[in-house]
Scaffold this motif. Structure first.
Motif, PDB file in Angstrom:
ATOM      1  N   ILE A   1      56.364  57.991  54.815  1.00  0.00           N
ATOM      2  CA  ILE A   1      57.524  57.190  54.410  1.00  0.00           C
ATOM      3  C   ILE A   1      58.426  57.802  53.107  1.00  0.00           C
TER       4      ILE A   1
ATOM      5  N   ILE B   1      51.024  57.744  56.927  1.00  0.00           N
ATOM      6  CA  ILE B   1      52.132  57.062  56.892  1.00  0.00           C
ATOM      7  C   ILE B   1      52.893  57.128  55.523  1.00  0.00           C
TER       8      ILE B   1
ATOM      9  N   VAL C   1      59.382  53.471  60.072  1.00  0.00           N
ATOM     10  CA  VAL C   1      57.737  54.076  59.771  1.00  0.00           C
ATOM     11  C   VAL C   1      56.966  52.965  59.178  1.00  0.00           C
ATOM     12  N   HIS C   2      57.739  51.979  58.583  1.00  0.00           N
ATOM     13  CA  HIS C   2      56.859  51.074  58.108  1.00  0.00           C
ATOM     14  C   HIS C   2      56.210  50.367  58.852  1.00  0.00           C
TER      15      HIS C   2
ATOM     16  N   LYS D   1      40.712  55.325  58.928  1.00  0.00           N
ATOM     17  CA  LYS D   1      41.919  54.488  58.723  1.00  0.00           C
ATOM     18  C   LYS D   1      42.449  54.880  57.220  1.00  0.00           C
TER      19      LYS D   1
ATOM     20  N   GLU E   1      44.263  47.343  62.778  1.00  0.00           N
ATOM     21  CA  GLU E   1      43.099  48.093  62.953  1.00  0.00           C
ATOM     22  C   GLU E   1      42.116  47.943  62.259  1.00  0.00           C
TER      23      GLU E   1
ATOM     24  N   ASN F   1      54.441  51.516  61.387  1.00  0.00           N
ATOM     25  CA  ASN F   1      53.136  51.907  61.561  1.00  0.00           C
ATOM     26  C   ASN F   1      52.184  51.364  60.679  1.00  0.00           C
ATOM     27  N   TYR F   2      52.337  50.823  59.457  1.00  0.00           N
ATOM     28  CA  TYR F   2      51.374  50.194  58.563  1.00  0.00           C
ATOM     29  C   TYR F   2      50.932  48.845  59.315  1.00  0.00           C
TER      30      TYR F   2
ATOM     31  N   VAL G   1      48.363  50.015  61.632  1.00  0.00           N
ATOM     32  CA  VAL G   1      47.063  50.634  60.990  1.00  0.00           C
ATOM     33  C   VAL G   1      46.138  49.239  60.281  1.00  0.00           C
ATOM     34  N   PHE G   2      46.959  48.383  59.498  1.00  0.00           N
ATOM     35  CA  PHE G   2      46.321  47.223  58.999  1.00  0.00           C
ATOM     36  C   PHE G   2      45.625  46.441  60.007  1.00  0.00           C
TER      37      PHE G   2
END
Lengths: 435, 439
Positions: free
Chosen positions: B258, B254, A239-240, B247, A249, A242-243, A246-247
């Motif tokens: 987590i 997210i 899942v990390h 965002k 973007e 996904n960061y 998004v970071f």
């Protein structure tokens, strides 16, 4: 380094009931066996080098795909480059045949287990498919480990069938069948029957049976929960990732913060990706535990064999006691137990002296045979207990060593995983600080 | 004396966290190079870290400890400027009355401004009061961006309104809010802020305030004027806010995901450790190592639980706060649009009646002024907001990184213990086995 042949001290026999002379003798025998044993693995380098898929017709004449494994052997002296090893291909079923042969031929040995036939305990990343390359690879490693275990066993390594399995391509199967081992195999029914009805098994074997049951239960549970934990850990790491996206973007709409965010995002991606290696290593740990889970079957097999021999001894002894009693009754003329014969003789008159004499003679013969049988069975049982217990002690030491090592590697793995985690987050933090 | 090097102004540059003294960490005085300082004391939890002579003490980046957040947030823009108004929110206390239970916070003000009668004030305020203040600020300074408050409503049953973590999170947010207002060149002079900081009892006059708010909003919102040409910079602001909100929403999702995955991992871990203990019971030689692994797992579970709590308490609320903040900013932008639209409409109407009046009517002039003031205020506030935002997110994200680093360090500590306990056993294994074993 799992299948090492063990130190000279392995011949520690925990049975205090043996006389010191017997103890010395046992130690001498085991030492000789160890010498013989180490010699095979010393002489030969054995490996299961590759795996390949083949197609062919099976016993019911249907097309099937199966995997074969390349066994390479090479004399240890010729370690110089350029000497190609001898090799042959074997399928899993041939390994099974070999093992069954060993089980029957050496019932006092705790025979190493084979790797799983099918992937039993899976977590979502591993497939349960036998054709899956990861599964095949792990099986290859497991088969190699099996061969090493056998080749370093003080007794098993000297077996001819084993040697031919490693070195001769043709007709091995026929040779195995020719040994007639299948006939020697104890029927399952006989074994179960004996287990129920045996009166005086050696206490150590009963204890060992308990232990192997407990170990099987706890290891199964451990492996199941571990698989679930691995699954969850996978989720957290992934899942990390996904960061990362998004970071990236977000950095596009920022001026000052853009660079910091972008690089931090890359670290998050790296973090998410790192879980694959972590879990790969954990699989290796799980395989080590699995081997010992399967070993519990071999332990129980030895206990069953003991129960069977003990039971047979008891039966023979009981029979002898019976015959003795019959003789006594015949001689003294008293009928202590009820029998149809006794009743009929009461009703229809006693037998003649000649008849009685004849019967007595038969009984005497039977008694003699019976005593021989008891002596034989006793020796057999004692031999079995002795040799089995030597191997069980060997196994215990091996198990303690291997599992201790496995647990410590596991701790090392955890530490390494944490260190990587600290590294990644420290890197990310630096990027954040630069925002 | 404290072993770490004290710093003074932000101009000395950012130092890595490890080198920074925590302002409330040491029992001793936090000094600056300024020789005038004599009677400064620092104690954990009670006093401000402000020097009466006005020199600020830099204490940035305290993302390490969640409970001792720095009391002084220095805006980079005020480098070198002399601040004359310092505020702090601390010391939450629970009040139980027959009607209700609520929390109050101590608000301490230190100032040299003439607008204040005294140089120092200490009052107690509750969330309602902060809310009142913010509403008053919004009403009386509609052209400015007012900093956000933490969320007003919490779901009873889901969140414990009186738990230490919740109260502390709220306190931090209220402190940040007040500091931002106090640092604002216009808002800090607002009379309502003055009352808030100094009055014994806040005479809130809620009723009237509500009415006036209604009146004004009617004026701005239901103007019904169509906007002709919005200046590019304000469009850009609107666009940016839209994208940024998006965002933030993604990041919130997210982060929640987590936390959920971590909770599930934790649940499995709690089952995993005890199996090793069960196994240890039937072993002799292996009992030690197995117990060791079990306790490592337990240690890991505790650390993971703390990580999840920290992220829930520190990370998510701040994200949500920003989303609310952006909503209020978008409202301000809309107001600006309406003011401009009103002006344009009036101007057009006046142009049509040019013949009747020679000069531009005063109410059109007034509108023009309003537009220009609004634009100017917004522009300067926007830049300040961008700075604050960068700071806030730098703090938030480094905080997240820190929490994770701490988690891994705690777990490593447990594993090292296991390793050290059995290192000597490795030697035995090495000697026993014929092969060589290396770690």
């Amino acid at each position: 380094m799992m299948a090492d042949s063990g130190p000279k001290e392995v011949a520690v026999i925990g049975n205090t009931e043996l006389t010191s002379a017997e103890l010395d003798n046992n130690i001498k025998n085991t030492m000789v066996e160890i010498e013989k044993g180490t010699s095979l693995l010393r002489k030969m380098e054995i490996s299961v080098a590759e795996a390949e898929k083949r197609t062919g017709k099976n016993t019911v004449n249907m097309q099937e795909i199966y995997t074969v494994y390349l066994i390479e052997t090479r004399p240890v002296d010729a370690l110089t480059e350029g000497i190609t090893p001898d090799s042959l291909w074997r399928r899993y079923s041939e390994f099974e045949l070999l093992r069954n042969y060993l089980l029957v031929t050496y019932p006092f040995v705790v025979v190493a287990p084979l790797p799983e036939k099918r992937a039993e305990i899976v977590w979502h990343k591993l497939s349960a498919d036998n054709m899956d390359p990861d599964f095949v690879e792990r099986r290859r490693v497991g088969l190699e480990n099996f061969l090493h275990r056998v080749a370093s066993h003080p007794v098993l390594c000297n077996d001819n069938i084993f040697y031919i399995f490693l070195t001769e391509d043709k007709d091995w199967k026929e040779m195995v069948y020719e040994t007639g081992f299948q006939a020697k195999a104890d029927s399952r029914l006989k074994a179960v029957n004996a287990a129920f009805r045996v009166k005086n098994p050696d206490g150590r074997f009963t204890e060992l049976k308990h232990y192997s049951d407990e170990l099987q239960t706890v290891l199964s549970q451990l492996l199941r929960v571990r698989a679930r934990v691995a699954d969850r850990l996978y989720g957290v790491y992934k899942v990390h990732g996904n960061y990362g996206r998004v970071f990236s973007e977000w950095s596009a709409i920022e001026k000052e913060m853009g660079d910091g965010l972008q690089s931090a995002g890359h670290h998050m991606d790296a973090y998410a990706a790192s879980v694959d290696d972590i879990l790969e290593e954990e699989e290796h740990y799980a395989d080590q535990l699995k081997e010992y889970l399967f070993y519990t079957d071999a332990l129980r097999a030895v206990c069953r064999k003991h129960e069977l021999t003990q039971f047979e001894l008891e039966m023979v002894a009981l029979d002898l006691a019976c015959k003795k009693q019959q003789k006594e009754e015949l001689v003294t003329g008293t009928v202590r137990t009820f029998s149809l014969k006794g009743m009929t003789s009461k009703l229809f008159g006693q037998e003649t002296a000649e008849q009685r004499e004849a019967k007595l003679q038969v009984l005497e013969q039977q008694l003699k045979e019976g005593e021989e049988a008891v002596k034989e069975k006793n020796t057999e049982s004692d031999e079995f207990v002795k040799t089995a217990w030597v191997d069980i002690e060997r196994f215990k030491d091996q198990k303690d060593r291997d599992l201790k090592e496995a647990l410590i590697s596991y701790a090392v793995m955890q530490i390494s995983m944490c260190k990587k985690g600290i590294q990644v987050w420290t890197n990310a933090k630096e990027c954040f600080n630069k925002m | 004396m404290s072993a770490c090097t004290p710093k003074s102004l932000a101009s000395s540059g950012q130092k890595p966290i490890q080198e920074m003294c925590h302002p409330l960490g040491a029992e001793e005085a936090v000094l600056t190079p300024s020789p005038d300082v004599r009677n400064i004391t620092s104690s954990i939890g009670e006093k401000d870290q402000i020097l009466p002579n006005g020199t600020p003490v830099e204490t940035s980046s305290p993302s390490s400890s969640s409970s001792l957040l720095n009391r002084l947030q220095l805006d980079d823009d005020l480098d070198g400027e002399t601040r004359d108004l310092f505020v702090t929110v601390d010391d939450p206390k629970k009040h139980v009355s027959t009607m209700e239970t609520y929390i109050t916070y101590r608000v301490v003000t230190k100032t040299t401004r003439v607008e204040f009668d005294l140089p120092e004030y200490t009052v107690r305020r509750r969330y309602q009061d902060f809310d009142w203040l913010r509403t008053k600020l919004e009403d009386s300074q509609p052209t400015h961006l007012i900093p956000p408050l933490p969320e007003k409503f919490v779901m009873k049953g889901v969140v414990d309104r009186f738990s230490e973590e919740f109260v502390e999170t709220r306190r931090k947010a209220l402190d940040k809010f007040l500091k931002r207002v106090a640092d604002h060149p216009v808002l800090s002079f607002n009379e309502h802020l003055n009352s808030f900081l100094s009055a014994k009892d806040l005479n809130k006059r809620q009723g009237l305030a509500l009415l006036s708010k209604m009146g004004e909003s009617v004026k701005y919102v239901t103007g019904g004027y169509k906007l002709r040409g919005r200046p590019v910079e304000f469009s850009a602001m609107g666009d940016y806010l839209d994208m940024f909100t998006q965002k933030l929403g993604t990041i919130d999702r997210i982060a929640q995901r987590i936390i959920k995955e971590q909770s599930e991992y934790l649940a499995e871990l709690k089952e995993y450790g005890p199996v090793y203990t069960t196994w240890a019971a039937s072993e002799a030689e292996l009992q030690g190592p197995l117990e060791g692994v079990a306790s490592c797992m337990a240690n890991c579970s505790i650390a993971l639980d703390e990580l999840t709590q920290d992220m829930s308490g520190d990370f998510l609320p701040v994200l949500r706060e920003y989303v609310l903040y952006i909503e209020s900013m978008k409202a301000v932008l809309k107001k600006r649009d309406n003011v401009q639209a009103e002006y344009e409409a009036k101007l057009e109407a006046a142009a049509l009646r040019k013949e009747e009046r020679p000069t531009v009517p005063t109410d059109v002039e007034k509108c023009q002024d309003r537009v220009e003031c609004f634009n100017a205020d917004l522009k300067s506030d926007w830049d300040q907001w961008q700075n604050n935002k960068t700071q806030d997110f730098r703090q938030l994200l480094t905080g997240m990184a820190d929490h994770n680093i701490q988690y891994y360090e705690k777990v490593t500590a447990g594993d090292y213990w296991l390793m050290l306990s059995y290192v000597h056993l490795i030697q035995v294994v090495v000697q026993g086995a014929k092969g060589s074993v290396s770690y």
